[in-house]
Design a protein around this motif. Structure first.
Motif, PDB file in Angstrom:
ATOM      1  N   ARG A 423       0.818  -1.218   0.000  1.00 45.83           N
ATOM      2  CA  ARG A 423       0.000   0.000   0.000  1.00 45.83           C
ATOM      3  C   ARG A 423       0.850   1.265   0.000  1.00 45.83           C
ATOM      4  O   ARG A 423       0.341   2.365  -0.243  1.00 45.83           O
ATOM      5  N   GLU A 466      -2.995   5.531   4.634  1.00 44.97           N
ATOM      6  CA  GLU A 466      -4.155   4.935   5.309  1.00 44.97           C
ATOM      7  C   GLU A 466      -5.446   5.585   4.823  1.00 44.97           C
ATOM      8  O   GLU A 466      -6.467   4.905   4.634  1.00 44.97           O
ATOM      9  N   GLU A 469      -6.251   4.201   1.471  1.00 47.29           N
ATOM     10  CA  GLU A 469      -6.728   2.828   1.584  1.00 47.29           C
ATOM     11  C   GLU A 469      -8.159   2.777   2.112  1.00 47.29           C
ATOM     12  O   GLU A 469      -9.023   2.096   1.538  1.00 47.29           O
ATOM     13  N   ARG A 470      -8.427   3.500   3.195  1.00 44.93           N
ATOM     14  CA  ARG A 470      -9.763   3.438   3.797  1.00 44.93           C
ATOM     15  C   ARG A 470     -10.803   4.168   2.969  1.00 44.93           C
ATOM     16  O   ARG A 470     -11.999   3.871   3.045  1.00 44.93           O
ATOM     17  N   LYS A 472     -10.678   4.074  -0.263  1.00 45.41           N
ATOM     18  CA  LYS A 472     -10.713   3.341  -1.540  1.00 45.41           C
ATOM     19  C   LYS A 472     -10.552   4.286  -2.722  1.00 45.41           C
ATOM     20  O   LYS A 472     -11.233   4.164  -3.750  1.00 45.41           O
ATOM     21  N   SER A 481     -15.663   7.932  -2.550  1.00 44.98           N
ATOM     22  CA  SER A 481     -14.430   8.053  -1.771  1.00 44.98           C
ATOM     23  C   SER A 481     -14.491   9.260  -0.838  1.00 44.98           C
ATOM     24  O   SER A 481     -14.075   9.196   0.326  1.00 44.98           O
ATOM     25  N   ARG A 484     -16.637   8.398   2.094  1.00 49.38           N
ATOM     26  CA  ARG A 484     -15.945   7.495   3.021  1.00 49.38           C
ATOM     27  C   ARG A 484     -14.892   8.258   3.837  1.00 49.38           C
ATOM     28  O   ARG A 484     -14.767   8.055   5.041  1.00 49.38           O
ATOM     29  N   LEU A 488     -14.613   9.134   8.199  1.00 53.36           N
ATOM     30  CA  LEU A 488     -13.559   8.573   9.038  1.00 53.36           C
ATOM     31  C   LEU A 488     -13.478   9.322  10.364  1.00 53.36           C
ATOM     32  O   LEU A 488     -13.753  10.526  10.427  1.00 53.36           O
ATOM     33  N   THR A 492      -8.222   9.587  13.000  1.00 51.47           N
ATOM     34  CA  THR A 492      -7.532   9.038  11.839  1.00 51.47           C
ATOM     35  C   THR A 492      -6.938  10.156  10.992  1.00 51.47           C
ATOM     36  O   THR A 492      -5.781  10.102  10.557  1.00 51.47           O
TER      37      THR A 492
END
Length: 657
Positions: A423, A466, A469-470, A472, A481, A484, A488, A492
């Motif tokens: 990643r 991160e 990745e989280r 996407k 995206s 999302r 978070l 984070t």
């Protein structure tokens, strides 16, 4: 009259703190009644110390020179801002500010900690009261800020000229808030050791206070660094001065504490280590207080040279640090071990982080104290300077920077390091490309600069892996995206921003260290010189009068490669009340880089001029602002609000019963 009122308020606060400390430790098992008593006492201490501090400010504002402190550190002609900042620009006033912040944190615990278990709250506030009683007693008996003069002088002496600056009006309150804020973590550690209440909930209560203190300490250190950079005229941003180290050590330990407390909260592990860090971080803050006020150091940062005060502070240091570690040694065997985890896991990464930070703290501690101890015990004077610290830090921080982006991508308990590395491929490729490109364009010869750039870009870009990745990113529609990412947790985002700030600061340090250029020359008005593609023309040298000082100001015109021109003014000031001179550097910012000019004394009409071109130096402080913002952002996360939710606190009490 206000002076007497302030003095009485300080004495009354000392008495109330003493009673609250004795009562809290003696009756901490008594439940709600004693908890209410120490809470009310904490708030009352804050009110009284605030009254005392306002009385001191009032005397400085109206130039009441019957107050010895105002007569020594103020003057009617200085601007109002510096009259107020003069209150803490000395030993006695700064101690009162120290105590004000101490009782302020205690009052916040009392106000926002209502959902804490009663016994834990009582012990925390009792410990805060003991600290307040000790330091207010020290202030009353050895450093009384309310001492009167009779007859009162007509004029004050003046505030130290180097302290008559906006940076020094802001720097001490920020730094002290960070220093003293860690007292809450210390008090929680003592309370936990006494009560035996050490679990994930305890870590959740401690973390907000640790973050808040770390945030202010970060800002305080950054502000102090920038003040020394532009005000002292030395052209550097960090000198490994023992007093600079005194604030840097608790910052390193506090950073380790933040990460350790996260492991304890999430996995109920590292209990012993987290409690130890809570003690050591505030102990290092107390050590910094001793170094600044004992008279064993000679520095522009130090306040006092009275050995009596130093012995008093040393006794307090022995009492609190020695007592805390004695209690820790007696109770550590009762602490249960937490959850198990594999070496390759997020817990393992955070432990590795702590290992490097703790080692770095130890290295700075040894480099700072060893010369002092050697001089005191053997009469041998040695100097441990930047070469030692720079080499030590490069060795310790490089591995930490390499592993830093991996941490957030590793799962708790057990993780796959290969999957995490996959990643980070894009971040690694981009970092390597930019490092090689910049090194090539700069014409760099064989040096460590490209490696430093690579590490800085690696940390900065890897910080957001991160989030990618989280969220996407690139694998689902962009708006999905975005939704999302917006959903978070703020912690984070805070982690990513803080790590990005570390990378930015590293880039600034590497760039200015590797490619800084300097020129020392002599110029007369009308002459021109050049540095790093800039042409610098000395236009004029003129007298000027300011509030409380006279100055000789040199005006320079800077022409850059595009033909654009800017003016810079450097000055040499002489303050009328004290007769002390200062040098005011001229700084011009181009993008993230700066041109820095210092004007020397005139000899037969010729001036010594020192010029520096400092590429990307502002990234050093911009990175710290990202770190501080990340701390503030994390505090807005509902999971990190001060105190535990009422329902959970009730469950904890029921479990204990």
């Amino acid at each position: 009259m206000p002076i007497e009122l302030g003095h009485f308020a300080l004495i009354l606060a000392f008495a109330i703190a003493s009673i609250a400390a004795v009562g809290g430790f003696a009756f901490w098992r008594s439940g709600e009644r004693i908890a209410q008593f120490v809470s009310q006492a904490a708030i009352l201490q804050f009110v009284l110390i605030a009254i005392a501090f306002l009385a001191l400010i009032q005397a400085f504002v109206v130039s009441d020179f019957s107050l010895a402190l105002a007569a020594k550190n103020s003057n009617p002609v200085i601007p109002m801002l510096f009259k107020i900042s003069g209150v803490w620009g000395n030993h006695e006033g700064s101690m009162l500010l120290w105590i004000l912040i101490l009782v302020g944190f205690g009052a916040m615990v009392a106000a926002f900690g209502k959902n804490l278990p009663r016994d834990l709250l009582t012990l925390v506030l009792a410990m805060q009261a003991l600290l307040t009683a000790s330091f207010s007693g020290f202030t009353i008996f050895t450093s009384n800020p309310f001492w009167r003069l009779s007859p009162a002088p007509l004029q004050g002496s003046d505030l130290n000229p180097v302290l008559q600056d906006v940076g020094l009006a802001i720097h001490p309150p920020l730094l002290y808030t960070g220093y003293v804020g860690f007292s809450i973590c210390f008090s929680f550690a003592i309370a936990a050791l006494i009560s035996g209440r050490i679990d994930g909930a305890w870590a959740r209560w401690v973390r907000p206070w640790a973050i808040l203190s770390w945030l202010f300490l970060t800002l305080g250190i950054a502000m102090g660094s920038y003040w020394a950079y532009y005000e002292l005229g030395w052209g550097g941003w960090w000198f490994w001065d023992p007093v600079e180290n005194a604030s840097f050590m608790p910052w390193l330990a506090g950073t380790a504490l933040l990460h350790s407390a996260l492991v304890m909260e999430k996995r109920n592990a590292l209990k012993v280590w987290t409690v130890f860090l809570s003690i050591i971080t505030f102990s290092l803050s107390l050590l910094g207080t001793f170094l600044v006020r004992s008279g064993i150091l000679t520095s522009v940062h130090t306040f006092a040279s009275d050995p009596t005060r130093g012995l008093f502070i040393l006794a307090l240091l022995a009492l609190f640090i020695g007592g805390a570690f004695l209690l820790f040694a007696l109770r550590v065997s009762t602490l249960r071990h937490g959850g198990l985890f594999a070496p390759v896991s997020r817990e393992g990464a955070l432990i590795l982080n702590n290992l490097f930070l703790a080692t770095a703290t130890g290295a700075v501690l040894v480099g700072t104290l060893y010369p002092l101890l050697l001089d005191a015990l053997a009469g041998v004077s040695i100097s441990v300077g930047p070469p030692f610290f720079n080499l030590t830090f490069a060795v310790l921080m490089s591995p930490l920077l390499i592993v830093l982006p991996f941490g957030p991508l590793l799962a708790w308990k057990r993780a796959d390091v290969v999957a995490a590395a996959q990643r980070l491929v894009a971040a690694a490729a981009l970092a390597m490309f930019l490092a090689v490109l910049i090194a090539a364009l700069s014409g760099a010869t064989v040096s460590m600069a490209p490696i430093g750039l690579l590490l800085g870009f690696w940390v900065a870009f890897g910080a957001f892996a991160e989030l990618v990745e989280r969220g996407k990113v690139g694998r689902i529609p962009p708006m999905d995206s975005v939704r999302r990412l917006a959903g978070l947790p703020r912690t984070t985002w805070a982690t990513a921003i803080a790590h990005f700030g570390v990378g930015v600061t590293v880039l600034g340090i590497v760039a200015t260290s590797a490619w800084e250029t300097e020129l020392v020359t002599t110029l007369n008005p009308g002459e021109t010189t050049s540095l790093a593609s800039y042409s610098i023309a000395f236009d004029s040298f003129d007298p000027e009068n300011g509030p409380g000082f006279t100055a000789e100001v040199g005006t320079f015109t800077i022409t850059d490669t595009d033909g654009g021109t800017r003016q810079m003014q450097a000055a040499r000031r002489t303050y009328q009340a004290s007769g002390l001179p200062t040098t005011e550097a001229a700084i011009q910012t181009y993008g993230f880089s700066q041109l820095y000019l210092q004007l020397g004394e005139a000899v037969n009409g010729t001036h010594v001029v020192r010029l520096w071109h400092k590429p990307y130096i502002t990234l050093i402080w911009i990175g710290t602002l990202f770190m501080a913002f990340a701390g503030a952002l994390s505090l807005t996360d509902r999971r990190l609000r001060v105190g535990a939710p009422r329902r959970k606190a009730r469950q904890v009490r029921e479990a204990v019963q």
